[in-house]
Design a protein around this motif. Sequence first.
Motif, short mmCIF file in Angstrom:
data_model
loop_
_atom_site.label_atom_id
_atom_site.label_comp_id
_atom_site.label_asym_id
_atom_site.label_seq_id
_atom_site.Cartn_x
_atom_site.Cartn_y
_atom_site.Cartn_z
N UNK A 33 0.82 -1.19 0.00
CA UNK A 33 0.00 0.00 0.00
C UNK A 33 0.86 1.26 0.00
N UNK A 34 1.99 1.22 0.70
CA UNK A 34 2.93 2.35 0.69
C UNK A 34 3.46 2.59 -0.71
N UNK A 35 3.83 1.51 -1.41
CA UNK A 35 4.31 1.63 -2.78
C UNK A 35 3.22 2.22 -3.68
N UNK A 69 5.20 -6.83 -6.74
CA UNK A 69 5.06 -5.38 -6.82
C UNK A 69 4.06 -4.99 -7.91
N UNK A 70 3.92 -5.84 -8.94
CA UNK A 70 2.98 -5.53 -10.01
C UNK A 70 1.53 -5.63 -9.52
N UNK A 71 1.30 -6.31 -8.38
CA UNK A 71 -0.04 -6.33 -7.81
C UNK A 71 -0.49 -4.95 -7.37
N UNK A 72 0.48 -4.09 -7.07
CA UNK A 72 0.18 -2.74 -6.58
C UNK A 72 0.44 -1.66 -7.62
N UNK A 73 1.22 -1.99 -8.65
CA UNK A 73 1.48 -1.05 -9.74
C UNK A 73 1.30 -1.76 -11.08
#
Length: 396
Positions: free
Chosen positions: A332-334, A368-372
Motif C-alpha cells: 500500500x505504501x508503494x 510489486x505488479x499487484x500494486x502497480x
Amino acid sequence: MSAGKHVIGRLTAAALLLAVLLAGCREASAAVQKEEQAPVAVQKEEQPSVQMVEQEHIKQEVQSISSGNYAYECLNETEQELYDLILNGILTFQEKIELPVVEVEDIERAYHGINCDYGGLFWVNGYTYTIYTQGEAVIGLEFAPSYTMDSEQKQQYQAQIDQVVDEWLQGISIHDSDYDKAKYVFDNLIQRVDYRTDAPENQNILSVFLYGETVCQGYACATQYLMRHLGIPCIVVTGTARNEAHAWNIVLLDGQYYHMDTTWGNSRYLNQDQQENKYIDYNFMCMTDQELERTHKLDMEIDMPACTSMENNYFVHEGCYFDSWVPEEIGQLIYQSREEGRESVMIKCSDDTLYQQMVEYFIKDQHIVDYCPELMQIYYMENPEFCELTINFHQQ
C-alpha cells in the motif's frame, strides 16, 4: 572511496543489474608546527597590567558565546580558558595569542573543540605555537593561527556567504520542527552542492556557498553552519568511513542526538543509459550509533554523545520503516507513493531477515505488479547493508 554497494535493477521479465557510483570523501588536517625559543629577558610584574585586565575582559566576552556549545562544555576549566582565548584571537585576527603555560595536549583539545563547535571559520587553517623556555622550564606559550586571508577579505567573503545563506534558508522557518529543519538542510546541501575532490577551498564553507563543490569537510562545516542558523545544535565530527578519513555531523533534534552524513547522503547511480544520476540517500540522515558503525568509526579527542533514538529517523518519520512482515502495508505504501506522483519511495526494514523477505516477495516474485499493474517497467535499488529498498517510478 565508495559509499556502499547497492544493486540497481529494472523489473521486467528479468532484472537488469547496473553499476553504482557513490561519492567518496577525503579530509585534510592542518599540520601543527612546534618551535622553542629562549627570550632575551623575562620581566615579572607584581600588579596586573592594563593588558592583562583587558585580556580577562575579552575572555569573559568570548565565554559568553561559547557557553552551551557541546565541545566547549566537555572541556575542563583550563581547556575552556584556552578555547576562549584562541577563539577570540581568531575572531579578531590576532597574529599571536599569549596563552598560559599549559600542556600541549590542552591546546590541541581546545582547538579541536573549536573546530567541533564552529564550522564557519573559513579564514583560518591550522596553527603554530611557540614554546618559550629558560633552561628546562617553560615560561610562556604563544599561539599563532594560520590565516588564509586578511580581515578585509574575510568581511567580503562573509557578505557573500550571508547573501547565499539567506537565499537558501528562505524555504524554512526557525519555528518549523527540528525534523523539518534537519531534512531541509540535508536536502538542500545535496541538491545544490556536488562532491568534487579538487573543489577550491574544499576544507571550509567557501567551497559550498560560493563554488557549489566540496568534499566531506566542507559538507560537514556547512551542515553545522546552516543548522546553527536554524537554532539546531550541531557538532562537526571526524573519524573514518571504510577506513578513509572522513567528517560528518552529530545533530540534536527534540532532545535526542543523531548522526548526519551529508556527504554520503549525496549519492550517485548509473541509469539504463549509463549516465550518472544524483539521489538523496536518507540512510545517512538521523542515524543511530549502531547504524553508523556499519561503515563509520569516530576518532575524536572529545567524548561524543550517544545516538540511540529512532524518533527522527527519516524512515520512521515518513512511515517507511517496518519491523514486522506486513506485505499489504508495504504494498500500500508503494501504491500510495505512485498515486501521489512521487518519483520514488525508500523502504527500510529493521533486520536483514525481514529485508530479504521483502526483496524476495516484491522483486524476485514480482508481487510489486499487484500494486502497480499499469507500469511496464519498475526500477529498483537494493541496499542490503542498510536493509533498504528503493523503488523508482520515473527512471530516466
